[in-house]
Design an enzyme around this catalytic site. Sequence first.
Site, PDB file in Angstrom:
ATOM      1  N   SER A 253     -32.647  32.839 123.117  1.00  0.00           N
ATOM      2  CA  SER A 253     -33.529  31.811 122.560  1.00  0.00           C
ATOM      3  C   SER A 253     -32.907  31.238 121.295  1.00  0.00           C
ATOM      4  CB  SER A 253     -34.893  32.405 122.232  1.00  0.00           C
ATOM      5  OG  SER A 253     -35.588  32.734 123.412  1.00  0.00           O
TER       6      SER A 253
ATOM      7  N   HIS B  73     -40.272  28.940 118.694  1.00  0.00           N
ATOM      8  CA  HIS B  73     -40.876  30.267 118.869  1.00  0.00           C
ATOM      9  C   HIS B  73     -40.100  31.352 118.129  1.00  0.00           C
ATOM     10  CE1 HIS B  73     -38.101  30.709 122.462  1.00  0.00           C
ATOM     11  NE2 HIS B  73     -38.116  31.967 122.050  1.00  0.00           N
TER      12      HIS B  73
ATOM     13  N   ASP C 232     -39.186  22.822 121.693  1.00  0.00           N
ATOM     14  CA  ASP C 232     -39.090  24.183 121.150  1.00  0.00           C
ATOM     15  C   ASP C 232     -37.938  24.286 120.153  1.00  0.00           C
ATOM     16  OD1 ASP C 232     -39.321  26.851 120.659  1.00  0.00           O
ATOM     17  OD2 ASP C 232     -39.333  27.468 122.756  1.00  0.00           O
TER      18      ASP C 232
END
Length: 712
Positions: free
Chosen positions: A647, A83, A219
Amino acid sequence: MKKIIVTVCIIITTFTAFADEGIWLPVLQKYTIEDMQKKGFKLTSQDIYDINNSSLKDAIVQFDGGCTGVVVSENGLLFTNHHCGYPQIQEHSSVEHNYLDEGFWAESYNDELPNPKLTVKFLYRMEDVTTQILQGIDDNMPETVRDSLVKTRSLKIAKEAEDNGKFDAAVKPIYYGNQYILYVYEVYKDVRLVGTPPDNIGKFGGDTDNWMWPRHTGDFSVFRIYANKENKPAEHSDSNIPYKPKQYIKVSLDGYEENDFTFIYGFPGRTQEYLPSYAVDMLLKHNPHKIKLRTQRLNIINADMANDISVRIKYASKQANIANAWKKWQGEYLGLQRLDAVNKKTEFEKHFAEWVAKDNHRSVYKNLLADFKQIYDELDTYSLINDYFNEAIKAPEIIKLASSIDNIFDKKQTKKDNDEALKQLQTTINNFFKNYNLATDKKIFAEVIQTYYSNISNEYHPDIFKKFYTENNGNFTEMANKIYSETNLLNQTWVDNFLNDIDLKSGEFNNDIAVVFYKSFSDFHEKNILPKLQELNKTLNIKQRLYMRALLEMNKEKVLYPDANSTLRIAYGKVEGFSPVDGTIYKHYTTIDGIMEKSRKDDIADYKIPSQLAKLYETKDFGKYTNNKGELPVAFLASNHTTGGNSGSPVLNASGELIGLNFDRCWESTMSDVMFDPDYCRNISVDIRYVLFIIDKFSGAKRLIDELGINK
């Protein structure tokens, strides 16, 4: 550096650390490293951060300004989240080359895809500059004078640290301006896409699973940093070569067991752990409004994406950006309610008031809580209007475009700066038309503008908005039809001609119906809302700084870690599951079995998987990437304190080896930005063995496996 370290230690070494909580500066204090080692850490503080020698910090980057990445090979190979790389993946995708659905793997260096706007930043060094910044400043100084001095001194210190453009530098406050740290960075501008799994791996679970556990999302994405022949930062060029890092993180296939030590190294965005009860109460009142507005947008976008592949490609990244905060706010709201956060803060504030009353020297803090109440009571209305301005008025893309163009007129710049601004604006406009669907945007406009009308008092409606409402008989669909049919902003030829002759045609722009609508709100906001917000927030900043100073003084036996502010930090904890509700216990990891179980739910589009993955599962062709039970692990939980910006952060074991990439928090722990709860707060990471399995077995990108040394 000796002076730097001593300064930091003087401020904090008398405190005692909270268990399982904290987002710490990498200049480690003695008590922190001792606590880490007690819990299993096998390295030293110099291994984590060292100004004179290479250390783990030299393998960590801030990725694209808002995520983290980790260098994993001697040739500048970089892992981050899927992402985080999604804007670049989407930018390279088309109907002919649909990397969103098909994935992408470069077969050689020459096939790696450039990304002109993408940068990564390495922290070169950090330094405590509090003495230089605050010299001669006291509480009696007017805030405007203080702000001016702090800004001037910060810019001067940063300018000197940049060493004639060799580095980027910034001075940032911590503890709400009670301390200041200089951060010096090396910025690399040639970062190329190496590989990405398809969405049904990289985004497996989609909105259904976002912020949730159990999780089965692959991810991750893979990039590479390039440098000039001297291994220094350079603009993209075919003559650039793969970057040779000072240090890279070794990948481990050893996995983990429950209760194993882990730590995270990254660039967490923002936490607000030291807010008073009145701030938390206001947050709980306002979050439902923002959630509703984003729900309306997502319902429209999701439906249009499901019906048209071209809309899906155009809106995939936009949808993800909207949905991320939307679901986070929901978890935060429920978590703070469950924790009874306002009452807990109120109870603490009673003790605070008692502490203040015990000593006359603390009289400067006497009225703080009463002042907070008064400020937040007044701020409540203006803050809600500001939320609606951002989440409703500025939500339609046509309004965002009007805003972007209008900003050109507000900046008094040199011709060089103005030319650069116009160049950037042209890029924005090109991207707008490339990734725009009129029908989607028009439906969003009608929906969110009606919600604004219904929830914001008429006294805060601009006169032109009232006129639009009357002329369209209170029908917001008709209002949208009129604006979208009459505006010139949806005609790219007109917009391009306007940009080529912006001075002569500014009158045409200002009279455009979409611009008139936008400016009616922006002008009203700037005149009636923004000044009050700025005034109240300025006063609030002064009070919060004083409150933070009081908390530091009051808690001399505890560690008060500074709130996250997008600078390099460490968080440590252990691999562990949790119990979110009575009768439910979550295991600390998931496996590919869970992917297959979810994929059988035909009614959930987020759970569709590639046929190749199903074949690998059927044959149990998992290679060397299984755990000691023969399972292929996918994701795992740990009690590291994380937030947005973490992240893509590497999750490291006790020896500093890579075992996963952080990508989320559990829904029950999203309130950790405001209040941490060790029983519920868990970060979610993709297991590095699943990452390698997808690279190797699923994608056949064996050159990367060889580069990582997995086959050695």
